[in-house]
Design an enzyme around this catalytic site. Structure first.
Site, PDB file in Angstrom:
ATOM      1  N   HIS A   1      30.048 -46.094 -21.734  1.00  0.00           N
ATOM      2  CA  HIS A   1      30.730 -45.165 -20.844  1.00  0.00           C
ATOM      3  C   HIS A   1      29.656 -44.337 -20.155  1.00  0.00           C
ATOM      4  O   HIS A   1      28.865 -43.658 -20.815  1.00  0.00           O
ATOM      5  CB  HIS A   1      31.700 -44.277 -21.627  1.00  0.00           C
ATOM      6  CG  HIS A   1      32.877 -45.025 -22.158  1.00  0.00           C
ATOM      7  ND1 HIS A   1      33.448 -44.767 -23.389  1.00  0.00           N
ATOM      8  CD2 HIS A   1      33.590 -46.047 -21.629  1.00  0.00           C
ATOM      9  CE1 HIS A   1      34.476 -45.584 -23.590  1.00  0.00           C
ATOM     10  NE2 HIS A   1      34.578 -46.375 -22.531  1.00  0.00           N
TER      11      HIS A   1
ATOM     12  N   GLU B   1      28.817 -40.756 -21.181  1.00  0.00           N
ATOM     13  CA  GLU B   1      28.477 -40.491 -22.580  1.00  0.00           C
ATOM     14  C   GLU B   1      27.007 -40.872 -22.748  1.00  0.00           C
ATOM     15  O   GLU B   1      26.677 -42.027 -22.987  1.00  0.00           O
ATOM     16  CB  GLU B   1      29.400 -41.272 -23.508  1.00  0.00           C
ATOM     17  CG  GLU B   1      30.861 -40.849 -23.347  1.00  0.00           C
ATOM     18  CD  GLU B   1      31.837 -41.718 -24.130  1.00  0.00           C
ATOM     19  OE1 GLU B   1      31.390 -42.522 -24.975  1.00  0.00           O
ATOM     20  OE2 GLU B   1      33.050 -41.595 -23.886  1.00  0.00           O
TER      21      GLU B   1
ATOM     22  N   HIS C   1      28.348 -43.968 -28.557  1.00  0.00           N
ATOM     23  CA  HIS C   1      29.253 -43.254 -27.664  1.00  0.00           C
ATOM     24  C   HIS C   1      29.104 -41.743 -27.847  1.00  0.00           C
ATOM     25  O   HIS C   1      28.257 -41.272 -28.603  1.00  0.00           O
ATOM     26  CB  HIS C   1      30.702 -43.668 -27.937  1.00  0.00           C
ATOM     27  CG  HIS C   1      31.057 -45.022 -27.415  1.00  0.00           C
ATOM     28  ND1 HIS C   1      31.872 -45.217 -26.324  1.00  0.00           N
ATOM     29  CD2 HIS C   1      30.707 -46.265 -27.833  1.00  0.00           C
ATOM     30  CE1 HIS C   1      32.014 -46.507 -26.086  1.00  0.00           C
ATOM     31  NE2 HIS C   1      31.311 -47.168 -27.003  1.00  0.00           N
TER      32      HIS C   1
ATOM     33  N   GLU D   1      30.071 -42.421 -32.638  1.00  0.00           N
ATOM     34  CA  GLU D   1      30.356 -41.275 -31.769  1.00  0.00           C
ATOM     35  C   GLU D   1      29.394 -40.165 -32.195  1.00  0.00           C
ATOM     36  O   GLU D   1      29.422 -39.718 -33.353  1.00  0.00           O
ATOM     37  CB  GLU D   1      31.804 -40.830 -31.934  1.00  0.00           C
ATOM     38  CG  GLU D   1      32.836 -41.901 -31.618  1.00  0.00           C
ATOM     39  CD  GLU D   1      33.088 -42.064 -30.137  1.00  0.00           C
ATOM     40  OE1 GLU D   1      32.546 -41.251 -29.349  1.00  0.00           O
ATOM     41  OE2 GLU D   1      33.831 -42.988 -29.754  1.00  0.00           O
TER      42      GLU D   1
END
Length: 462
Positions: A85, A88, A216, A308
């Site tokens: 992404h 990110e 991410h 994440e």
């Protein structure tokens, strides 16, 4: 005099190896950074591109190996992918820092890093979505806020919702029977995906990756498959439900390795969310269809988790050093996890390597296959397992293996070619047809018709 020479060489080394710089890197800066690391460590690195983005930017990978560009049999392949992404961005910067760190520590003869590079082939892709990053970075410079600005690629597509959906097939196969690994792609899959996705799919089909992580932002948790829940949608709403893979305990361990080596992920409370041990099954968090994590597991030999890593998708430049120090050990420990379970060669009786042999582990409904060089890798937790190797045209071979907590156990297979069993042919007595005895299925049609009429009972009047 020798001390002065030593000091001079030490200072020269630090002059040649530029200090780590904690800043954001636009596309041109990223490319320069990758080639800078390669120039500093040319004998253990290689820069290559797997394709181009919608806007024509290269999708660069930096490889670390003692023999760059070459697959060494029994040496596992592992990868990191960042910036899927575009907005990110922490993963992108961490992977650039990791690249610099591996190069510098190898040159300083840090034995842990030397061993890692010599025993592992490491592939680092800092940015899968360079187009999206440029949009996000430009918005940051203009102080334009927006949670999703730059997330998608240049065609406006979320790349982590763009892989072929193989979960639907595996859930069906688990219930009704069918393949449990290397599920095939639809014939028209290339027309259904974006250029970046197609490049990554061809990449992971070209290398026999064993382990992977996708970096991410937006939360702080180690996420493991499956990402798509068994009942993805119920009356239009996405259903969240723990949906484990057959390797669930192994995936939990891999996620915990990263979480507990991380500076604060394991504490659980981050970004307003709570995840016990800092890990979660993807589908129990939220159901995600067509993601890269599940695709790796279902179409290749690769076990991938999603990391994440920051509450803020585009952290300030001043926060990058703290984030690097919080992730550095975890990034190294995760790479080291590729060295566990079992590995070995699959050969025939003449010691020829057998590619695509299937390696099955009793009690785990997910197989892996040997690569083009005949070597295979199967990540496993410590324990005793029944392992079977099969290949078309060969008799299967089954062994019992005890796996320890340290180095992978070497388990080779030598398969014997199957002896074809000739089926006996049924024959009928000589029918007098030119003195030959014909199999029944090739008897002349006229003779069959006459024989049938003779065998029919004669009916009387109705």
């Amino acid at each position: 005099m020798s001390d002065l020479v030593s000091i001079f060489l030490h200072l020269l080394l630090f002059k040649l190896v530029a200090p780590v710089t904690f800043r954001h890197h636009r596309y041109d800066d990223l490319v320069r950074m990758l080639y800078k690391v390669h120039n500093e460590c040319p004998h253990i690195t290689r820069v290559y591109s797997i394709g181009r983005s919608v806007k024509g930017r290269h999708l660069y990978v930096l490889e670390f190996s003692d023999y760059p560009g070459i697959h060494e049999p029994l040496e596992p392949e592992v990868k990191y992918v960042g910036n899927m992404h575009g907005n990110e961005v922490l993963g992108r910067e961490l992977l650039l820092q990791l690249s610099e760190f591996l190069c510098e520590e190898f040159r300083n003869r840090n034995q842990r890093i030397v061993r890692l590079v010599e025993d592992t082939r490491i592939h680092i892709m800092p940015s899968m979505n360079p187009d999206g990053y440029e949009v996000a970075a430009a918005a940051q410079e203009r102080d334009i806020s927006g949670y999703l600005v730059g997330r998608n690629n240049a065609n406006g597509v979320d790349l982590n919702r763009n892989f072929p959906d193989l979960n639907t097939y595996i859930y069906y196969n688990e219930k009704n029977g069918g393949p449990n690994h290397h599920l095939p792609l639809p014939d028209n899959w290339k027309s259904q995906v974006e250029p970046e996705t197609q490049a990554v799919i061809q990449w992971i089909r070209s290398f026999n990756f064993v382990l992977s992580a996708n970096l991410h932002g937006g939360a702080v948790v180690a996420n493991y498959p499956y990402d798509k829940s068994l009942g993805h949608r119920v009356r239009g709403f996405r259903r969240t439900a723990n949906t484990p893979t057959p390797d669930d305990k192994l995936f939990q361990k891999l996620a915990k390795i990263y979480s507990y080596a991380h500076g604060w992920m394991h504490q659980g409370w981050n970004c307003g969310d709570y995840f016990p041990d800092g890990i979660t099954n993807g589908a129990s968090w939220y159901s995600l269809s067509k993601g890269m994590q599940d695709f790796n597991y279902l179409h290749t030999n690769c076990f991938e988790i999603t990391l994440e890593l920051s509450c803020d998708k585009f952290p300030l430049q001043g926060e990058l050093q703290r984030e690097w120090l919080g992730n550095r050990e975890a990034l190294i420990q995760f790479l080291e996890q590729v060295h566990q379970g079992i590995k070995g060669m699959v050969r025939d009786e003449n010691y020829n390597n057998l590619a695509d042999a299937v390696i099955s582990v009793g009690g785990i409904n997910h197989d892996v296959t040997s690569g083009a060089h005949g070597d295979y890798f199967r990540l496993l937790l410590p324990g005793t397992y029944t392992v079977t190797a099969t290949a078309p045209g060969f008799d299967p071979e089954t062994v019992s293996v005890t796996v320890g907590p340290a180095e992978p156990k070497l388990v080779n297979f030598q398969l014997k070619r199957s002896t074809p069993q000739a089926a006996p042919k049924r024959r009928i007595p000589n029918s007098g047809h030119r003195g030959r005895v014909l199999p029944k299925k090739v008897q002349p049609r006229a003779a069959r018709k006459k024989e049938t009429m003779m065998k029919q009972p004669q009916r009387g009047p109705a």
